[in-house]
Design a protein around this motif. Structure first.
Motif, mmCIF file in Angstrom:
data_model
loop_
_atom_site.group_PDB
_atom_site.id
_atom_site.type_symbol
_atom_site.label_atom_id
_atom_site.label_comp_id
_atom_site.label_asym_id
_atom_site.label_seq_id
_atom_site.Cartn_x
_atom_site.Cartn_y
_atom_site.Cartn_z
ATOM 1 N N THR A 160 72.409 -78.894 22.225
ATOM 2 C CA THR A 160 72.219 -78.473 23.617
ATOM 3 C C THR A 160 72.027 -76.964 23.721
ATOM 4 O O THR A 160 71.260 -76.493 24.559
ATOM 5 N N THR A 161 72.711 -76.207 22.873
ATOM 6 C CA THR A 161 72.516 -74.751 22.866
ATOM 7 C C THR A 161 71.086 -74.425 22.452
ATOM 8 O O THR A 161 70.423 -73.579 23.065
ATOM 9 N N GLY A 162 70.596 -75.087 21.437
ATOM 10 C CA GLY A 162 69.217 -74.867 20.985
ATOM 11 C C GLY A 162 68.197 -75.243 22.046
ATOM 12 O O GLY A 162 67.225 -74.509 22.279
ATOM 13 N N ILE A 163 68.423 -76.352 22.721
ATOM 14 C CA ILE A 163 67.510 -76.765 23.795
ATOM 15 C C ILE A 163 67.544 -75.747 24.930
ATOM 16 O O ILE A 163 66.500 -75.337 25.451
ATOM 17 N N GLY A 164 68.751 -75.319 25.309
ATOM 18 C CA GLY A 164 68.881 -74.318 26.377
ATOM 19 C C GLY A 164 68.198 -73.015 26.026
ATOM 20 O O GLY A 164 67.485 -72.427 26.842
ATOM 21 N N LEU A 165 68.401 -72.545 24.800
ATOM 22 C CA LEU A 165 67.738 -71.314 24.363
ATOM 23 C C LEU A 165 66.224 -71.494 24.313
ATOM 24 O O LEU A 165 65.475 -70.586 24.660
ATOM 25 N N GLY A 166 65.801 -72.662 23.896
ATOM 26 C CA GLY A 166 64.370 -72.948 23.868
ATOM 27 C C GLY A 166 63.748 -72.887 25.264
ATOM 28 O O GLY A 166 62.696 -72.296 25.459
ATOM 29 N N PHE A 167 64.439 -73.478 26.236
ATOM 30 C CA PHE A 167 63.954 -73.425 27.605
ATOM 31 C C PHE A 167 63.938 -71.989 28.125
ATOM 32 O O PHE A 167 62.987 -71.562 28.754
ATOM 33 N N SER A 168 65.010 -71.248 27.866
ATOM 34 C CA SER A 168 65.094 -69.885 28.425
ATOM 35 C C SER A 168 64.121 -68.933 27.728
ATOM 36 O O SER A 168 63.622 -68.008 28.358
ATOM 37 N N CYS A 169 63.857 -69.148 26.453
ATOM 38 C CA CYS A 169 62.949 -68.244 25.728
ATOM 39 C C CYS A 169 61.478 -68.593 25.958
ATOM 40 O O CYS A 169 60.619 -67.719 25.932
ATOM 41 N N CYS A 170 61.201 -69.853 26.143
ATOM 42 C CA CYS A 170 59.804 -70.293 26.212
ATOM 43 C C CYS A 170 59.290 -70.501 27.625
ATOM 44 O O CYS A 170 58.128 -70.853 27.809
ATOM 45 N N THR A 171 60.131 -70.339 28.617
ATOM 46 C CA THR A 171 59.715 -70.497 30.006
ATOM 47 C C THR A 171 59.244 -69.162 30.530
ATOM 48 O O THR A 171 59.947 -68.171 30.416
ATOM 49 N N PRO A 172 58.042 -69.121 31.107
ATOM 50 C CA PRO A 172 57.554 -67.837 31.631
ATOM 51 C C PRO A 172 58.405 -67.352 32.785
ATOM 52 O O PRO A 172 58.863 -68.136 33.606
#
Length: 175
Positions: A160-172
């Motif tokens: 879940t941490t990886g998914i959250g970081l992925g969303f926050s880093c890859c979302t414009p």
């Protein structure tokens, strides 16, 4: 930097909410917390105004000086004001969420997660911003987890941490 600040605020509030759920909240105890916070903020606010008076008068306005006398009430720092407003709710909110029972509380948590959590990644969608309503959103999610779910395993936490970081880093970033 702004994302890190937002994450820090959410983590700090989540820890506070977690411990609120351990004991019954009363209006009196929460108003006492607000009063203590007002006095602490007043102290630091006056220190900062004094600093501006001595070192940077150009950035000090009469409006800021007046607001600094009542920092919590005047919203000098958004987090403190939103948190103080939120503190009026746990005595009522926790009881009502408990009364919903497991099934409806988990359904509510899933609903707010979809509405305010996932849709916040869609450009142009109305999302929930930092502040009072964001705290209610987190309180609903945290209470559902604490009261009705099994603790996450280490693997689930990393996922879940990886998914959250992925969303926050890859979302414009939106303006």
């Amino acid at each position: 930097m702004q994302s890190g600040g937002t994450i820090g605020v959410d983590v700090f509030f989540s820890i506070s909410a977690w411990f609120f759920l351990d004991k019954e909240q009363t209006i009196k105890s929460n108003l006492k917390r607000v009063w203590i916070m007002e006095r602490e903020l007043l102290f630091w606010s006056l220190i900062l105004v004094t600093f501006y008076l001595v070192f940077d008068r150009a950035d000090l306005s009469m409006k800021l000086m007046v607001k600094s006398v009542m920092p919590l009430s005047m919203g000098v720092w958004w987090y403190a004001t939103a948190y103080a407003i939120f503190l009026a709710l746990p005595p009522f909110l926790a009881k009502r969420l408990k009364a919903l029972g497991r099934e409806y509380h988990l359904a509510l948590a899933a609903t707010v997660l979809v509405i305010w959590g996932l849709t916040s990644f869609i450009p142009g969608m109305i999302g929930i911003k930092d502040g009072f309503f964001g705290f209610i959103y987190l309180f609903i999610l945290i209470s559902a987890y604490k009261w009705y779910m099994k603790p996450f395993t280490t693997k689930q936490v990393w996922l879940t941490t990886g998914i959250g970081l992925g969303f926050s880093c890859c979302t414009p970033a939106l303006p």
